[in-house]
Design a protein around this motif. Structure first.
Motif, PDB file in Angstrom:
ATOM      1  N   ASP A 240       8.679 -52.895   4.813  1.00 42.09           N
ATOM      2  CA  ASP A 240       9.635 -52.319   3.863  1.00 42.09           C
ATOM      3  C   ASP A 240       9.985 -50.879   4.214  1.00 42.09           C
ATOM      4  O   ASP A 240      11.150 -50.472   4.112  1.00 42.09           O
ATOM      5  CB  ASP A 240       9.054 -52.387   2.450  1.00 42.09           C
ATOM      6  CG  ASP A 240      10.035 -51.887   1.396  1.00 42.09           C
ATOM      7  OD1 ASP A 240      11.055 -52.566   1.181  1.00 42.09           O
ATOM      8  OD2 ASP A 240       9.795 -50.818   0.817  1.00 42.09           O
ATOM      9  N   VAL A 241       8.998 -50.114   4.650  1.00 38.62           N
ATOM     10  CA  VAL A 241       9.248 -48.727   5.039  1.00 38.62           C
ATOM     11  C   VAL A 241      10.255 -48.675   6.191  1.00 38.62           C
ATOM     12  O   VAL A 241      11.197 -47.868   6.193  1.00 38.62           O
ATOM     13  CB  VAL A 241       7.929 -48.033   5.445  1.00 38.62           C
ATOM     14  CG1 VAL A 241       8.205 -46.669   6.084  1.00 38.62           C
ATOM     15  CG2 VAL A 241       7.024 -47.874   4.234  1.00 38.62           C
ATOM     16  N   ILE A 242      10.062 -49.549   7.172  1.00 41.18           N
ATOM     17  CA  ILE A 242      10.961 -49.566   8.329  1.00 41.18           C
ATOM     18  C   ILE A 242      12.351 -50.042   7.930  1.00 41.18           C
ATOM     19  O   ILE A 242      13.367 -49.469   8.370  1.00 41.18           O
ATOM     20  CB  ILE A 242      10.393 -50.474   9.440  1.00 41.18           C
ATOM     21  CG1 ILE A 242       9.000 -49.990   9.869  1.00 41.18           C
ATOM     22  CG2 ILE A 242      11.337 -50.515  10.627  1.00 41.18           C
ATOM     23  CD1 ILE A 242       8.960 -48.586  10.390  1.00 41.18           C
ATOM     24  N   LEU A 243      12.438 -51.045   7.079  1.00 40.56           N
ATOM     25  CA  LEU A 243      13.743 -51.549   6.655  1.00 40.56           C
ATOM     26  C   LEU A 243      14.501 -50.500   5.856  1.00 40.56           C
ATOM     27  O   LEU A 243      15.726 -50.381   5.982  1.00 40.56           O
ATOM     28  CB  LEU A 243      13.569 -52.832   5.835  1.00 40.56           C
ATOM     29  CG  LEU A 243      13.102 -54.069   6.610  1.00 40.56           C
ATOM     30  CD1 LEU A 243      12.887 -55.245   5.659  1.00 40.56           C
ATOM     31  CD2 LEU A 243      14.101 -54.451   7.689  1.00 40.56           C
ATOM     32  N   GLU A 244      13.807 -49.734   5.029  1.00 42.40           N
ATOM     33  CA  GLU A 244      14.447 -48.643   4.295  1.00 42.40           C
ATOM     34  C   GLU A 244      15.061 -47.639   5.275  1.00 42.40           C
ATOM     35  O   GLU A 244      16.186 -47.156   5.085  1.00 42.40           O
ATOM     36  CB  GLU A 244      13.432 -47.938   3.388  1.00 42.40           C
ATOM     37  CG  GLU A 244      13.128 -48.662   2.101  1.00 42.40           C
ATOM     38  CD  GLU A 244      14.275 -48.564   1.101  1.00 42.40           C
ATOM     39  OE1 GLU A 244      15.213 -47.773   1.327  1.00 42.40           O
ATOM     40  OE2 GLU A 244      14.230 -49.293   0.093  1.00 42.40           O
ATOM     41  N   ARG A 245      14.313 -47.342   6.326  1.00 45.56           N
ATOM     42  CA  ARG A 245      14.792 -46.390   7.321  1.00 45.56           C
ATOM     43  C   ARG A 245      16.025 -46.942   8.038  1.00 45.56           C
ATOM     44  O   ARG A 245      16.990 -46.207   8.297  1.00 45.56           O
ATOM     45  CB  ARG A 245      13.685 -46.107   8.330  1.00 45.56           C
ATOM     46  CG  ARG A 245      14.038 -45.030   9.368  1.00 45.56           C
ATOM     47  CD  ARG A 245      12.937 -44.914  10.397  1.00 45.56           C
ATOM     48  NE  ARG A 245      11.649 -44.660   9.762  1.00 45.56           N
ATOM     49  CZ  ARG A 245      10.474 -44.892  10.345  1.00 45.56           C
ATOM     50  NH1 ARG A 245      10.432 -45.412  11.558  1.00 45.56           N
ATOM     51  NH2 ARG A 245       9.354 -44.619   9.708  1.00 45.56           N
ATOM     52  N   ILE A 246      15.998 -48.238   8.327  1.00 44.76           N
ATOM     53  CA  ILE A 246      17.136 -48.863   9.013  1.00 44.76           C
ATOM     54  C   ILE A 246      18.387 -48.812   8.137  1.00 44.76           C
ATOM     55  O   ILE A 246      19.482 -48.489   8.614  1.00 44.76           O
ATOM     56  CB  ILE A 246      16.794 -50.316   9.396  1.00 44.76           C
ATOM     57  CG1 ILE A 246      15.767 -50.325  10.531  1.00 44.76           C
ATOM     58  CG2 ILE A 246      18.049 -51.089   9.798  1.00 44.76           C
ATOM     59  CD1 ILE A 246      15.207 -51.694  10.840  1.00 44.76           C
ATOM     60  N   LEU A 247      18.240 -49.082   6.857  1.00 45.10           N
ATOM     61  CA  LEU A 247      19.397 -49.013   5.951  1.00 45.10           C
ATOM     62  C   LEU A 247      19.951 -47.590   5.875  1.00 45.10           C
ATOM     63  O   LEU A 247      21.174 -47.387   5.884  1.00 45.10           O
ATOM     64  CB  LEU A 247      19.004 -49.495   4.551  1.00 45.10           C
ATOM     65  CG  LEU A 247      18.635 -50.974   4.397  1.00 45.10           C
ATOM     66  CD1 LEU A 247      18.446 -51.322   2.918  1.00 45.10           C
ATOM     67  CD2 LEU A 247      19.680 -51.889   5.011  1.00 45.10           C
ATOM     68  N   GLU A 248      19.064 -46.610   5.816  1.00 49.52           N
ATOM     69  CA  GLU A 248      19.511 -45.210   5.749  1.00 49.52           C
ATOM     70  C   GLU A 248      20.257 -44.822   7.018  1.00 49.52           C
ATOM     71  O   GLU A 248      21.296 -44.150   6.972  1.00 49.52           O
ATOM     72  CB  GLU A 248      18.304 -44.285   5.559  1.00 49.52           C
ATOM     73  CG  GLU A 248      17.661 -44.396   4.172  1.00 49.52           C
ATOM     74  CD  GLU A 248      16.391 -43.577   4.060  1.00 49.52           C
ATOM     75  OE1 GLU A 248      16.104 -42.817   5.014  1.00 49.52           O
ATOM     76  OE2 GLU A 248      15.683 -43.696   3.041  1.00 49.52           O
TER      77      GLU A 248
END
Length: 493
Positions: A240-248
């Motif tokens: 989830d942390v990585i996916l949040e970063r990808i969306l940003e």
């Protein structure tokens, strides 16, 4: 607390809860036939971890094409013929369009908000529409052709470096498909791509691993006691942390052109328009991203490996397919236009999907009591459609267990979900929306491997020596990876 004491408590609770479940469970007057059931575990002991689809087909031939299994507390119906698959996925498709709730789908896919595991309803219909029109359309799939071409170049370099020496074909093919899917989904620049791929592999292992408590929903709390849920939550939080970063990153970067719009860009664009009956959240987007990465990698690489394996076992098929590709393709690479003219190669891939496609479809669940094949099916029963049993049904196919691509010549049977003797992508409302994307990759890779290389078995190995046994893990693959010798065409005799 001593391990033995913990196991004793778990066993006692298991017995008490299961007995209570059997006493209070709603039963039908006329359930389908099935094998004898043991106390507490029912038919769990009959499940085969190596090749469950084969074991279920054998049981169906003894107990009938619609068969009842009691898997712990989970009442399960297994469908094994095209006629009954048509009943489930066409005639009564609306009633059987739901999915059962599972702990892993709730954790990994953000409360099961991905396409495959979402409950049937308005949200699912909207997401399916987005995927069909925006995410995985034929036009969008073709826009990723450049990625396939670039990744195949890396495979060619590897194969040329290993020319005339045995290699395990599985490794470069899996790496290529992973890169194609991840680049199409996340974009060309994603420093966390490998971490996400490794994490999705761990998620797939969790989905496919045997977990006793999956069959005892009322004992789901024991996933906490045994630490299983903690492991799953840890994987989920890291991803989830990585996916949040990808969306940003996708939101912040300026895009001068939409020519190479990746799937994350598509989802964010759809979200931003606001022209939706039900707004999609960031968690919904993350669930769909993970689904693209998990569903898009294993099935395509599995099909490519089986196609090459079957052709090595059937040299006449290999020779015929190679001759066609080399006669049709005039350039150095297979183009989209070329693929449309590779009729026999397409037959080879269709026959591969018939024998080696996804064997058991994602479970369904009926919303209301109904009757199928003359038997009562209570609401909330789990439905397993054995697609492999349908594809090897002797009433539908001549020599069903043999690899014969020619069987599809002059045949209208296709994999679009209308012919229930051949449903590698499922059928009805829940048919796999990634069909175009997956087939685009499979056809392109197989055709190019046939065009540029001759393929030989290591010294002393004959076609009949190839082990065609399979094992079901992340996907259903040959139990022993195929060893094969690439001979670049320019250096072959």
């Amino acid at each position: 607390m001593e391990p033995f004491t913990i196991l004793s408590i778990i066993a006692s609770l298991l017995i008490l809860y299961t007995c209570w479940a059997f006493i209070t469970a709603k039963t039908a007057k006329n359930l389908p036939p099935g094998p004898p059931k043991l106390p507490i575990i029912g038919n769990i002991h009959l499940l085969d971890k190596i090749a469950p689809h084969r074991n279920l087909r054998n049981l169906a031939r003894k107990y009938g094409p619609i068969m009842h299994l009691q898997l712990g507390q989970v009442s399960t119906i297994v469908i094994s013929t095209p006629r009954l698959a048509h009943e489930i996925m066409k005639t009564q498709d609306l009633n059987f369009a739901d999915r059962p709730t599972t702990t892993t789908s709730q954790i990994f896919f953000y409360k099961a908000s991905n396409i495959a595991w979402a409950r049937y309803g308005n949200y699912w219909r909207q997401i399916k529409k987005i995927c069909t029109l925006e995410l995985l359309s034929v036009k969008k799939t073709r826009s990723f052709f450049y990625i396939r071409e670039e990744e195949l170049t890396h495979v060619f370099k590897y194969l040329d470096s290993c020319a005339r020496t045995p290699i395990i074909m599985r490794d470069p093919i899996q790496e290529m498909v992973n890169n194609v899917v991840s680049r199409a989904t996340l974009g060309d620049i994603c420093k966390d791509r490998q971490f996400i791929l490794d994490s999705t592999y761990a998620m797939l292992k969790s989905f496919n691993s045997f977990n006793l408590f999956n069959y005892y929903p009322r004992l789901n709390f024991l996933n906490v006691v045994t630490g299983k849920k903690g492991e799953w939550m840890k994987i989920h939080k890291e991803v989830d942390v990585i996916l949040e970063r990808i969306l940003e990153e996708h939101r912040s970067r300026a895009r001068g052109s939409q020519d190479h719009e990746d799937l994350v860009d598509v989802l964010l664009r759809v979200q931003a328009t606001g022209d939706l009956d039900m707004p999609i959240t960031d968690d919904n987007i993350k669930a769909i991203i993970l689904e693209m990465l998990t569903a898009g990698t294993s099935s395509s690489s599995m099909t490519i490996e089986w196609a090459i394996t079957e052709m090595m076992r059937n040299p006449k098929v290999m020779k015929k397919a190679q001759a066609e590709v080399r006669a049709v393709v005039k350039g150095k690479r297979v183009t989209e236009a070329d693929i449309q003219n590779l009729n026999y190669t397409k037959l080879v891939i269709k026959e591969t999907l018939r024998l080696h496609g996804v064997p058991i479809l994602v479970p369904r669940e009926n919303q209301e009591d109904c009757v199928v094949g003359g038997y009562d099916i209570p609401a909330k029963t789990r439905i397993l459609v054995n697609a492999w049993a349908c594809a090897t049904d002797p009433d539908s196919w001549e020599h069903p267990d043999s690899f014969i691509p020619e069987r599809f010549e002059n045949s209208l049977t296709g994999y679009l979900g209308a012919d229930f003797e051949f449903i590698p992508f499922g059928g009805g409302r829940r048919i796999c929306p990634g069909m175009n994307f997956g087939m685009g990759t499979v056809e392109y890779v197989v055709a190019n491997l046939l065009l540029h290389y001759d393929w030989k078995l290591p010294g002393g190995v004959k076609p009949d020596d190839i082990d065609m046994r399979e094992i079901t893990g992340i996907s259903t693959l040959p139990i022993h990876p195929l060893k094969i010798v690439p001979v670049p065409l320019s250096r072959s005799n």
